[in-house]
Design a protein around this motif. Structure first.
Motif, PDB file in Angstrom:
ATOM      1  N   ASP A 184      -9.091  13.858  -3.627  1.00  0.00           N
ATOM      2  CA  ASP A 184      -8.317  14.172  -2.400  1.00  0.00           C
ATOM      3  C   ASP A 184      -9.145  14.247  -1.106  1.00  0.00           C
ATOM      4  OD1 ASP A 184      -6.078  14.037  -3.828  1.00  0.00           O
ATOM      5  OD2 ASP A 184      -5.893  16.183  -4.197  1.00  0.00           O
ATOM      6  N   THR A 237      -2.519  12.171 -11.405  1.00  0.00           N
ATOM      7  CA  THR A 237      -3.079  12.994 -10.923  1.00  0.00           C
ATOM      8  C   THR A 237      -3.829  13.688 -12.174  1.00  0.00           C
ATOM      9  OG1 THR A 237      -1.417  14.714 -11.490  1.00  0.00           O
ATOM     10  CG2 THR A 237      -1.730  13.863  -9.045  1.00  0.00           C
ATOM     11  N   SER A 240       1.039   4.267  -3.137  1.00  0.00           N
ATOM     12  CA  SER A 240       0.903   5.930  -2.775  1.00  0.00           C
ATOM     13  C   SER A 240       2.355   6.527  -3.010  1.00  0.00           C
ATOM     14  CB  SER A 240       0.543   6.190  -1.311  1.00  0.00           C
ATOM     15  OG  SER A 240       1.616   5.616  -0.412  1.00  0.00           O
ATOM     16  N   SER A 241       3.363   5.902  -3.070  1.00  0.00           N
ATOM     17  CA  SER A 241       4.522   6.870  -3.262  1.00  0.00           C
ATOM     18  C   SER A 241       5.140   6.583  -4.717  1.00  0.00           C
ATOM     19  CB  SER A 241       5.843   6.301  -2.163  1.00  0.00           C
ATOM     20  OG  SER A 241       6.095   4.972  -2.533  1.00  0.00           O
ATOM     21  N   PRO A 280      -7.021  10.542   0.071  1.00  0.00           N
ATOM     22  CA  PRO A 280      -5.663  11.058  -0.646  1.00  0.00           C
ATOM     23  C   PRO A 280      -5.186   9.795  -1.404  1.00  0.00           C
ATOM     24  CG  PRO A 280      -5.841  11.597   1.457  1.00  0.00           C
ATOM     25  CD  PRO A 280      -6.935  10.890   1.343  1.00  0.00           C
ATOM     26  N   ASN A 281      -4.660  10.170  -2.446  1.00  0.00           N
ATOM     27  CA  ASN A 281      -3.981   9.182  -3.512  1.00  0.00           C
ATOM     28  C   ASN A 281      -5.074   7.814  -4.115  1.00  0.00           C
ATOM     29  OD1 ASN A 281      -1.060   9.977  -3.452  1.00  0.00           O
ATOM     30  ND2 ASN A 281      -0.998   9.240  -1.359  1.00  0.00           N
ATOM     31  N   LYS A 312       2.013   7.510  -9.563  1.00  0.00           N
ATOM     32  CA  LYS A 312       1.842   8.950  -9.837  1.00  0.00           C
ATOM     33  C   LYS A 312       0.674   9.227 -10.779  1.00  0.00           C
ATOM     34  CE  LYS A 312       4.958   9.909  -6.715  1.00  0.00           C
ATOM     35  NZ  LYS A 312       4.836  10.412  -5.230  1.00  0.00           N
ATOM     36  N   PRO A 341      -4.128   7.039  -7.802  1.00  0.00           N
ATOM     37  CA  PRO A 341      -3.126   5.710  -7.968  1.00  0.00           C
ATOM     38  C   PRO A 341      -3.455   4.609  -7.591  1.00  0.00           C
ATOM     39  CG  PRO A 341      -2.151   7.740  -7.065  1.00  0.00           C
ATOM     40  CD  PRO A 341      -3.634   8.039  -7.177  1.00  0.00           C
ATOM     41  N   LEU A 342      -4.514   4.515  -6.553  1.00  0.00           N
ATOM     42  CA  LEU A 342      -5.007   3.017  -6.185  1.00  0.00           C
ATOM     43  C   LEU A 342      -5.870   2.559  -7.158  1.00  0.00           C
ATOM     44  CD1 LEU A 342      -5.421   1.297  -3.405  1.00  0.00           C
ATOM     45  CD2 LEU A 342      -7.285   2.449  -2.939  1.00  0.00           C
ATOM     46  N   THR A 375      -3.757   1.353  -9.980  1.00  0.00           N
ATOM     47  CA  THR A 375      -3.093   0.060  -9.650  1.00  0.00           C
ATOM     48  C   THR A 375      -4.191  -1.199  -9.371  1.00  0.00           C
ATOM     49  OG1 THR A 375      -1.503   1.242  -8.226  1.00  0.00           O
ATOM     50  CG2 THR A 375      -1.723  -1.161  -7.597  1.00  0.00           C
ATOM     51  N   GLY A 386       0.711  -1.043   0.043  1.00  0.00           N
ATOM     52  CA  GLY A 386      -0.103   0.017  -0.020  1.00  0.00           C
ATOM     53  C   GLY A 386       0.788   1.109   0.213  1.00  0.00           C
ATOM     54  N   ALA A 387       1.811   1.231   0.833  1.00  0.00           N
ATOM     55  CA  ALA A 387       2.907   2.516   0.799  1.00  0.00           C
ATOM     56  C   ALA A 387       3.500   2.621  -0.500  1.00  0.00           C
ATOM     57  CB  ALA A 387       3.809   2.286   1.937  1.00  0.00           C
TER      58      ALA A 387
END
Length: 275
Positions: A221, A202, A196-197, A225-226, A200, A229-230, A233, A192-193
């Motif tokens: 947002d 937007t 989010s990192s 948040p993010n 990218k 991207p989730l 994915t 998961g981290a």
């Protein structure tokens, strides 16, 4: 069964080209699997199907600080030995432990080698080179690589031996199930981290109604948040689970990006700039 010194030595040297076939789908996985082959061949020398299953088990995503990878190799090989002795052992637990280790060790390795030793080595090496001392680059190389080699060598030994000691006691008191459950949770957190990192996505699409405009990105947002991207994915994961090749998914993402750029260029969807 205990791996021979020759096999462990081959595993050690095979850890160096970890990023030799780095790719953006699974990153270091090819190099990781390459380093495990000697150990897996010795462990499953009498079990071809078990060897195939082990290879498949280690084709998942892998990315950590290269200097720390030998410790994970040692732990994984110790667990593979236990899996060979005890066929009832859950093979997913091995992958879960691997996934749980890559994140924390990446943080330790990057901080130690890239953030500290490289900086210190460059400071000393550059200062010597500016004074005309040809040993400057050599000193930099030694400051970074002597600890690097030691961490790889003893990390493999520590991971393998401690992995064996841990498993010998854990299998008897049921601790392995608890560790496996915890490792799966940590692995999910790590993934998961990473989403989010590392992913990218937007959008600048903005709906304009006269002097009033509303950005779609702010809505996402606000909800979470993010979130984009989730969603991307999960969308890619869904397609690959349906058998769509990663190449097709990549081109689909490129096509989607082109369509979104064209949409964002439309006058009524473009951001409003108030001067």
């Amino acid at each position: 069964m205990t791996l021979t010194a020759k096999t462990l030595k081959r595993t050690f040297w095979r850890s160096f080209p970890l990023q030799g076939c780095f790719n953006y789908e699974r990153q270091q996985t090819v190099g990781w699997l390459y380093s495990l082959v000697p150990g897996l061949q010795e462990i499953y020398h009498d079990d071809p199907e078990g060897f195939k299953e082990a290879l498949t088990r280690h084709t998942g995503f892998y990315n950590t600080s290269p200097q720390m990878t030998c410790f994970i190799q040692g732990v994984v090989l110790a667990m593979e030995e236990e899996k060979h002795r005890n066929p009832d052992m859950d093979g997913d637990s091995i992958a879960a432990v691997r996934t749980a280790l890559i994140g924390p060790l990446a943080g330790i390795g990057d901080g130690l080698f890239w953030g500290t030793l490289r900086t210190v080595g460059l400071g000393i090496g550059v200062a010597m080179a500016l004074e005309g001392n040809y040993l400057g680059p050599v000193i930099f190389w030694l400051i970074h690589n002597i600890p690097h080699f030691l961490v790889r060598k003893y990390g493999l030994k520590l991971g393998y031996e401690q992995g064996m000691n841990f498993l010998s006691g854990a299998m008897g008191n049921g601790a392995i199930e608890e560790v496996t459950a915890g490792a799966k949770i940590v692995g999910s957190v790590v993934v998961g981290a990473m989403i989010s990192s590392m992913v990218k996505v937007t959008t600048s699409i903005t709906f304009s109604f006269g002097s009033v405009s509303y950005a779609i990105q702010s809505l996402f947002d606000t909800l979470m948040p993010n979130m984009l991207p989730l969603l991307v994915t999960f969308g890619c994961y869904y397609l690959m689970k349906k058998g769509v090749s990663t190449t097709k998914v990549m081109f689909l993402l490129i096509g989607l990006a082109i369509v979104l750029v064209l949409l964002e260029s439309l006058p009524f969807l473009a951001p409003v700039v108030v001067g």
